[in-house]
Design an enzyme around this catalytic site. Structure first.
Site, short mmCIF file in Angstrom:
data_model
loop_
_atom_site.label_atom_id
_atom_site.label_comp_id
_atom_site.label_asym_id
_atom_site.label_seq_id
_atom_site.Cartn_x
_atom_site.Cartn_y
_atom_site.Cartn_z
N ARG A 183 3.06 21.11 25.06
CA ARG A 183 4.07 21.23 24.00
C ARG A 183 4.64 19.86 23.63
O ARG A 183 5.83 19.74 23.35
CB ARG A 183 5.22 22.14 24.43
CG ARG A 183 4.85 23.59 24.59
CD ARG A 183 4.84 24.29 23.23
NE ARG A 183 4.76 25.72 23.42
CZ ARG A 183 5.78 26.56 23.28
NH1 ARG A 183 6.95 26.12 22.91
NH2 ARG A 183 5.59 27.83 23.47
N ARG A 232 10.06 20.99 19.01
CA ARG A 232 11.41 20.86 18.44
C ARG A 232 12.29 19.79 19.07
O ARG A 232 13.29 19.40 18.50
CB ARG A 232 12.13 22.21 18.53
CG ARG A 232 11.68 23.17 17.46
CD ARG A 232 12.16 24.56 17.76
NE ARG A 232 11.65 24.97 19.07
CZ ARG A 232 11.75 26.19 19.55
NH1 ARG A 232 12.37 27.11 18.87
NH2 ARG A 232 11.25 26.48 20.74
N ARG A 291 9.19 20.59 10.13
CA ARG A 291 9.41 22.03 10.31
C ARG A 291 10.51 22.56 9.40
O ARG A 291 10.48 23.73 9.02
CB ARG A 291 9.73 22.23 11.79
CG ARG A 291 9.97 23.58 12.29
CD ARG A 291 8.84 24.53 12.20
NE ARG A 291 9.32 25.74 12.82
CZ ARG A 291 10.14 26.59 12.24
NH1 ARG A 291 10.49 26.40 10.98
NH2 ARG A 291 10.61 27.63 12.88
N ASP A 332 -1.05 27.68 17.84
CA ASP A 332 -0.36 28.57 18.77
C ASP A 332 -1.36 29.54 19.37
O ASP A 332 -2.32 29.92 18.71
CB ASP A 332 0.76 29.34 18.07
CG ASP A 332 1.72 29.93 19.09
OD1 ASP A 332 2.65 29.23 19.51
OD2 ASP A 332 1.49 31.09 19.52
N TYR A 384 1.32 39.87 25.20
CA TYR A 384 2.03 39.86 23.92
C TYR A 384 1.64 41.07 23.06
O TYR A 384 2.47 41.68 22.39
CB TYR A 384 1.75 38.57 23.15
CG TYR A 384 2.58 37.40 23.65
CD1 TYR A 384 3.94 37.33 23.35
CD2 TYR A 384 2.02 36.40 24.42
CE1 TYR A 384 4.71 36.27 23.82
CE2 TYR A 384 2.77 35.34 24.89
CZ TYR A 384 4.12 35.28 24.60
OH TYR A 384 4.87 34.24 25.06
O1 CP3 Z 1 1.33 21.59 23.23
C1 CP3 Z 1 1.41 21.34 22.02
O2 CP3 Z 1 2.13 20.42 21.55
C2 CP3 Z 1 0.54 22.14 21.05
C3 CP3 Z 1 1.19 23.22 20.41
C4 CP3 Z 1 1.48 24.52 21.10
C5 CP3 Z 1 2.48 25.42 20.61
N1 CP3 Z 1 2.40 26.58 21.30
C6 CP3 Z 1 3.41 25.13 19.50
C7 CP3 Z 1 4.61 25.95 19.33
C8 CP3 Z 1 0.87 25.17 22.17
C9 CP3 Z 1 -0.21 24.63 23.11
C10 CP3 Z 1 1.44 26.46 22.28
C11 CP3 Z 1 0.99 27.45 23.25
C12 CP3 Z 1 1.80 28.68 23.42
N2 CP3 Z 1 2.38 29.46 22.47
C13 CP3 Z 1 1.99 29.31 24.66
C14 CP3 Z 1 1.41 28.85 25.95
C15 CP3 Z 1 2.15 27.71 26.52
C16 CP3 Z 1 3.40 28.08 27.18
O3 CP3 Z 1 4.44 27.49 26.84
O4 CP3 Z 1 3.37 28.93 28.10
C17 CP3 Z 1 2.77 30.45 24.44
C18 CP3 Z 1 3.26 31.42 25.50
C19 CP3 Z 1 2.99 30.54 23.05
C20 CP3 Z 1 3.69 31.62 22.34
C21 CP3 Z 1 4.89 31.12 21.65
N3 CP3 Z 1 4.85 30.29 20.56
C22 CP3 Z 1 6.22 31.40 21.96
C23 CP3 Z 1 6.68 32.26 23.13
C24 CP3 Z 1 6.99 30.75 21.02
C25 CP3 Z 1 8.48 30.88 20.85
C26 CP3 Z 1 9.23 30.15 21.88
C27 CP3 Z 1 9.53 28.78 21.39
O5 CP3 Z 1 9.35 27.83 22.17
O6 CP3 Z 1 9.96 28.68 20.23
C28 CP3 Z 1 6.13 30.00 20.19
C29 CP3 Z 1 6.50 29.11 19.05
C30 CP3 Z 1 6.00 27.71 19.12
N4 CP3 Z 1 4.73 27.32 19.45
C31 CP3 Z 1 6.75 26.55 18.76
C32 CP3 Z 1 5.89 25.45 18.89
C33 CP3 Z 1 6.18 24.01 18.59
C34 CP3 Z 1 8.17 26.53 18.27
C35 CP3 Z 1 8.20 27.12 16.91
C36 CP3 Z 1 9.24 26.48 15.99
O7 CP3 Z 1 8.99 25.36 15.49
O8 CP3 Z 1 10.25 27.14 15.76
#
Ligand code: CP3
Length: 339
Positions: free
Chosen positions: A18, A22, A31, A67, A144
């Site tokens: 990640r 944000r 964003r 994602d 999910y």
């Molecule tokens: O690592 C990176 O920089 C690449 C991008 C990446 C995102 N999600 C961007 C994202 C990666 C590799 C993921 C994987 C992901 N997504 C996982 C596995 C990794 C982990 O943390 O366990 C999971 C469980 C998800 C599902 C997901 N996506 C959730 C639960 C959420 C909401 C929670 C949150 O942090 O907001 C997301 C949204 C998400 N994915 C964001 C980002 C940057 C935030 C969205 C926003 O900009 O509002």
């Protein structure tokens, strides 16, 4: 790439799960003009966010901005990211009839925007920075799909698993077939290594993991184009490490609940490891950060095949200056280690 293959490296490489997110002003600015899903589906913005994170942090690898849940849409899942709540699935899969309705992902062309983002990112990145592709692992995606969002106890998921094992295995196999195609298409577009995120697998007992999950993660990994390093990551896996290893992967991701040296010993020194700083240490002062980073490097002991990372993704409120400091510290302290 050399660390993935357990070859000698001049210093310990580091990237952060990640790393584009944000906590970073540049990300928030992009964003602010679009929704999260639109950002994922816009290849030039996704490439920009991917490359900016690498350049700002000075990390040794890029991970494509996307994602794990995007693959659910071509299966017929109605996905939304609602502000504050995270992902919401409007048509969760709770019984054999729902599983029956899932669409086989015959070709993964529906995710063309991910491949285009990979191609653009590869063009914009410095040649010596490898680009990692990724997907969710079958269990985490199934959780999910059944829960309809995040979960604490995974009651729906386990209910389907225990009460309708036939439907469960059919769903997991369908997901696994889609994932192998999806990862291979990312590789064809230019991803040089791929990671499976099994973020929530730690909620399972070892016996349930072996019976209900291992064959499906294994099938994804076995169907990935040969020669491309696979990173197999999960959290809460201290009791599952040997099984994760058995499922496959050239690099096993460790979280901070297990010591890195102990975890490495248990998965075996014939695979590489990635990890394993607690992401919350990034909220502490830089002396603590250095002490904790050094502890991990010491546990790796200069052995070839350690990729420094967090034990899970960077949290949204993390101070960016500490992330940059961590990358510098690991580069500096990791130099002497490899002679
Ligand atoms: O690592 C990176 O920089 C690449 C991008 C990446 C995102 N999600 C961007 C994202 C990666 C590799 C993921 C994987 C992901 N997504 C996982 C596995 C990794 C982990 O943390 O366990 C999971 C469980 C998800 C599902 C997901 N996506 C959730 C639960 C959420 C909401 C929670 C949150 O942090 O907001 C997301 C949204 C998400 N994915 C964001 C980002 C940057 C935030 C969205 C926003 O900009 O509002």
């Amino acid at each position: 790439m050399r660390a993935c293959r357990r070859e000698a490296v001049p210093y310990t490489p580091i990237w952060l799960m990640r790393q584009a997110g944000r906590y970073m002003r540049e990300y928030r600015e992009v964003r602010a003009k679009t929704t999260f899903l639109e950002l994922c589906k816009n290849p030039s913005l996704a490439a920009e966010v991917t490359v900016t994170a690498v350049e700002r942090l000075g990390v040794d690898a890029a991970i494509i901005f996307a994602d794990i849940l995007l693959i659910l849409e071509p299966m017929g899942i109605d996905l939304e990211f609602s502000r504050g709540e995270g992902p919401v699935i409007h048509n969760p899969v709770r019984n054999p009839e729902d599983v029956e309705r899932l669409r086989e992902v015959e070709d993964t062309g529906a995710l063309e925007f991910v491949y285009e983002a990979i191609r653009q990112t590869r063009r914009e990145l410095k040649p010596d920075i490898p680009l990692i592709g990724f997907c969710g692992a079958p269990f985490t995606l199934a959780s999910y799909m059944t829960e309809g969002g995040g979960s604490k106890n995974y009651v729906q998921t386990k209910q389907l698993m225990y009460n309708d094992p036939g439907a469960w295995h059919a769903m997991m196999a369908l997901i696994a077939r889609a994932l192998a195609k999806y990862l291979n298409a990312q590789i064809a577009a230019g991803a040089q290594a791929v990671q499976l995120f099994d973020s929530w697998v730690g909620c399972l007992s070892p016996d349930d993991y072996r019976e209900f999950v291992l064959p499906h993660s294994q099938s994804v990994i076995q169907n990935i184009a040969p020669g491309v390093p696979v990173i197999h990551f999960g959290t809460g896996t201290a009791s599952l490490l040997e099984l994760l290893r058995e499922a496959g992967g050239d690099v096993i991701g460790l979280d901070w609940r297990v010591r890195l040296d102990e975890g490495w010993q248990r998965v075996g020194h014939d695979v590489a490891v990635m990890g394993n700083l607690d992401p919350v240490v990034l909220f502490a002062n830089q002396d603590t950060l250095r002490t904790q980073a050094k502890r991990i490097l010491d546990q790796a002991g200069g052995r070839a095949g350690h990729i420094f990372n967090l034990g899970h993704g960077i949290l949204p409120e993390t101070p960016v200056e500490n992330v940059i400091a961590l990358v510098e510290m690991v580069h500096e302290m990791g130099h002497g280690l490899h002679g």
